[in-house]
Write an enzyme that holds these catalytic residues in place. Structure first.
Site, PDB file in Angstrom:
ATOM      1  N   ARG A   1      43.178  37.392  45.073  1.00 33.43           N
ATOM      2  CA  ARG A   1      42.368  37.920  45.953  1.00 33.43           C
ATOM      3  C   ARG A   1      42.741  39.173  46.790  1.00 33.43           C
ATOM      4  O   ARG A   1      44.013  38.940  47.423  1.00 33.43           O
ATOM      5  CB  ARG A   1      41.905  36.821  46.868  1.00 33.43           C
ATOM      6  CG  ARG A   1      40.721  35.959  46.108  1.00 33.43           C
ATOM      7  CD  ARG A   1      39.539  36.491  45.837  1.00 33.43           C
ATOM      8  NE  ARG A   1      38.617  35.702  45.080  1.00 33.43           N
ATOM      9  CZ  ARG A   1      38.425  35.664  43.614  1.00 33.43           C
ATOM     10  NH1 ARG A   1      39.283  36.322  43.008  1.00 33.43           N
ATOM     11  NH2 ARG A   1      37.381  34.662  43.215  1.00 33.43           N
TER      12      ARG A   1
ATOM     13  N   HIS B   1      39.373  44.619  39.379  1.00 31.16           N
ATOM     14  CA  HIS B   1      39.046  43.093  39.345  1.00 31.16           C
ATOM     15  C   HIS B   1      38.483  42.850  38.048  1.00 31.16           C
ATOM     16  O   HIS B   1      37.111  42.201  38.042  1.00 31.16           O
ATOM     17  CB  HIS B   1      37.989  42.706  40.490  1.00 31.16           C
ATOM     18  CG  HIS B   1      38.020  41.253  40.854  1.00 31.16           C
ATOM     19  ND1 HIS B   1      37.833  40.898  42.058  1.00 31.16           N
ATOM     20  CD2 HIS B   1      38.682  40.183  40.317  1.00 31.16           C
ATOM     21  CE1 HIS B   1      38.069  39.588  42.176  1.00 31.16           C
ATOM     22  NE2 HIS B   1      38.522  39.126  41.046  1.00 31.16           N
TER      23      HIS B   1
ATOM     24  N   GLU C   1      36.559  45.295  48.184  1.00 33.62           N
ATOM     25  CA  GLU C   1      36.421  45.548  46.962  1.00 33.62           C
ATOM     26  C   GLU C   1      35.057  46.136  46.896  1.00 33.62           C
ATOM     27  O   GLU C   1      34.088  45.421  47.555  1.00 33.62           O
ATOM     28  CB  GLU C   1      36.490  44.271  46.070  1.00 33.62           C
ATOM     29  CG  GLU C   1      37.943  44.069  45.698  1.00 33.62           C
ATOM     30  CD  GLU C   1      38.266  42.953  44.933  1.00 33.62           C
ATOM     31  OE1 GLU C   1      37.027  42.398  44.286  1.00 33.62           O
ATOM     32  OE2 GLU C   1      39.170  42.156  44.697  1.00 33.62           O
TER      33      GLU C   1
ATOM     34  N   GLY D   1      49.417  26.899  40.301  1.00 36.13           N
ATOM     35  CA  GLY D   1      48.056  26.182  39.834  1.00 36.13           C
ATOM     36  C   GLY D   1      47.965  26.461  38.215  1.00 36.13           C
ATOM     37  O   GLY D   1      49.104  26.920  37.323  1.00 36.13           O
ATOM     38  N   ARG D   2      46.851  26.543  37.609  1.00 30.41           N
ATOM     39  CA  ARG D   2      46.718  26.805  36.183  1.00 30.41           C
ATOM     40  C   ARG D   2      47.041  28.124  35.960  1.00 30.41           C
ATOM     41  O   ARG D   2      47.649  28.075  34.846  1.00 30.41           O
ATOM     42  CB  ARG D   2      45.007  26.361  35.892  1.00 30.41           C
ATOM     43  CG  ARG D   2      44.460  25.052  35.739  1.00 30.41           C
ATOM     44  CD  ARG D   2      43.023  24.981  35.848  1.00 30.41           C
ATOM     45  NE  ARG D   2      42.305  25.364  36.888  1.00 30.41           N
ATOM     46  CZ  ARG D   2      41.709  24.643  38.124  1.00 30.41           C
ATOM     47  NH1 ARG D   2      41.697  23.428  37.503  1.00 30.41           N
ATOM     48  NH2 ARG D   2      41.342  25.222  38.695  1.00 30.41           N
ATOM     49  N   ILE D   3      46.515  28.874  36.490  1.00 30.29           N
ATOM     50  CA  ILE D   3      46.878  30.296  36.136  1.00 30.29           C
ATOM     51  C   ILE D   3      48.322  30.894  36.388  1.00 30.29           C
ATOM     52  O   ILE D   3      48.941  31.373  35.488  1.00 30.29           O
ATOM     53  CB  ILE D   3      46.180  31.526  36.984  1.00 30.29           C
ATOM     54  CG1 ILE D   3      44.564  31.279  36.551  1.00 30.29           C
ATOM     55  CG2 ILE D   3      46.304  33.039  36.594  1.00 30.29           C
ATOM     56  CD1 ILE D   3      43.481  32.077  37.438  1.00 30.29           C
TER      57      ILE D   3
ATOM     58  N   ALA E   1      40.381  40.784  35.815  1.00 28.82           N
ATOM     59  CA  ALA E   1      41.451  39.787  34.799  1.00 28.82           C
ATOM     60  C   ALA E   1      40.722  38.677  34.127  1.00 28.82           C
ATOM     61  O   ALA E   1      41.176  38.461  32.994  1.00 28.82           O
ATOM     62  CB  ALA E   1      42.377  38.995  35.842  1.00 28.82           C
TER      63      ALA E   1
HETATM   64  C1  GLV Z   1      37.666  35.774  39.776  1.00 29.83           C
HETATM   65  O1  GLV Z   1      38.362  36.485  40.447  1.00 29.83           O
HETATM   66  C2  GLV Z   1      37.272  34.518  39.764  1.00 29.83           C
HETATM   67  O2  GLV Z   1      37.681  33.848  40.913  1.00 29.83           O
HETATM   68  O3  GLV Z   1      36.717  33.827  38.782  1.00 29.83           O
END
Ligand code: GLV
Length: 325
Positions: A237, A285, A266, A155-157, A287
């Site tokens: 996730r 978490h 988490e 996807g985008r990331i 990023a």
């Molecule tokens: C971070 O984990 C998000 O989904 O923006």
């Protein structure tokens, strides 16, 4: 009368300022996630909710909020919101895609590099005052350049991570449920089925959403397919990876290393056996956690919310079917 909004944690001030211009809002000012009983107590009068991935927004929360029209989640992922339950009640659910793509890809790559080159282990040695000499055999890691990078979810990331891999002269392969011929050409990446991606990759990085179909997508069977030298990166996730199977794979050196920005659950429990291993890097978490990106995410969450409350189509609605007349 201004619409009433509840915000489940402190978010960047510019976003709150904008929200305050047209809404009456209340906010959970605690440092930790709002407890469920407090959410249930706060929502009965609200028209809109700005939520975070730490908040479980399910049917009972929606039932406690009979006026609720928009749930604006300040995250790209929205697995914390029960979207079908929202849709049933004609509540719009919004997310914040796009603005965090590159920031998140940067961090996934930072984790990959940290694991490959044992950056965090090295830092631990120095901090423990145990750095005694330069050594020809000390803390040898694995090369990133010219290695094979396997991306799960283009996807985008995932696509941004592919670009970073290409910048390091990596061979980039991907698996997705949707074949992306456009990106294959544009980025120079090759499609693989999941099994061959796992078997061929030196680095496996996860960028798919958490869905019932991706829960424990990577478990015991998948670790068996991976190289003993492989490094797993998860910044998507936590529950996409079976953490017990990950622990066994790392301990038995079925795979070499893991780098996680997300865990199951988490925060990671203090007695989680993963914390006893040296061949893992775990970040809390973060990023998307750059000043600029978190500001953009907060603004986007407010813009989505305001549009929905005005009866307009929010720019990033995940259940547009609620808008159908
Ligand atoms: C971070 O984990 C998000 O989904 O923006």
């Amino acid at each position: 009368m201004k619409p009433k909004v509840y915000v489940t944690r402190l978010i960047p001030a510019v976003a709150l300022k904008k929200l305050g211009e047209s809404c009456d809002y209340r906010i959970w000012e605690g440092e930790l996630a709002i407890p469920r009983d407090a959410v249930l107590r706060e929502v009965p009068e609200v028209d809109g909710l700005i939520s975070l991935l730490t908040d479980k927004i399910d049917g009972p929360v929606m039932d406690a909020a009979p006026r609720l029209r928009v749930i604006s989640n300040m995250a790209v992922g929205f697995d914390n919101v029960d979207v079908p339950e929202a849709t049933k009640r004609k509540i719009m659910v919004c997310n914040t895609p796009g603005v965090l793509t590159e920031t998140t890809a940067d961090f996934a790559f930072a984790l990959l590099l940290a694991a490959a080159r044992r950056v965090v282990e090295g830092e631990r040695v120095v901090r423990a005052r145990k750095w005694k000499t330069w050594g020809p055999m000390i803390l040898l890691g694995q090369d990133v350049h010219h290695a094979t990078l396997g991306i799960i979810g283009l996807g985008r990331i995932g696509a941004e991570v592919a670009k970073r891999g290409k910048g390091f002269d990596m061979k980039v392969v991907y698996y997705d449920t949707i074949r992306r011929s456009d990106l294959e050409e544009q980025l120079g990446v090759e499609f693989r089925d999941l099994k061959s991606l796992l078997a061929d990759s030196d680095f496996v990085t996860i960028h798919c959403p958490l869905l019932p179909q991706t829960h424990h997508l990577i478990g015991e069977e998948q670790f068996k397919l991976m190289k003993n030298t492989a490094i797993l990166v998860n910044s998507a996730r936590g529950p996409i990876v079976d953490s017990k199977a990950l622990y066994n794979a790392l301990r038995n050196r079925q795979i070499a290393y893991a780098a996680l920005d997300v865990t199951e659950p988490e925060p990671i429990p203090l007695d989680d056996p993963l914390l006893t291993l040296d061949n893992i890097v775990i970040a809390p978490h973060i990023a998307s956690a750059s000043v600029a990106t978190r500001t953009k995410m907060a603004m986007m969450a407010v813009d989505n919310l305001l549009a929905g409350l005005k009866g307009e189509r929010p720019p990033h609605i995940v259940n547009p079917e609620v808008l159908a007349k």
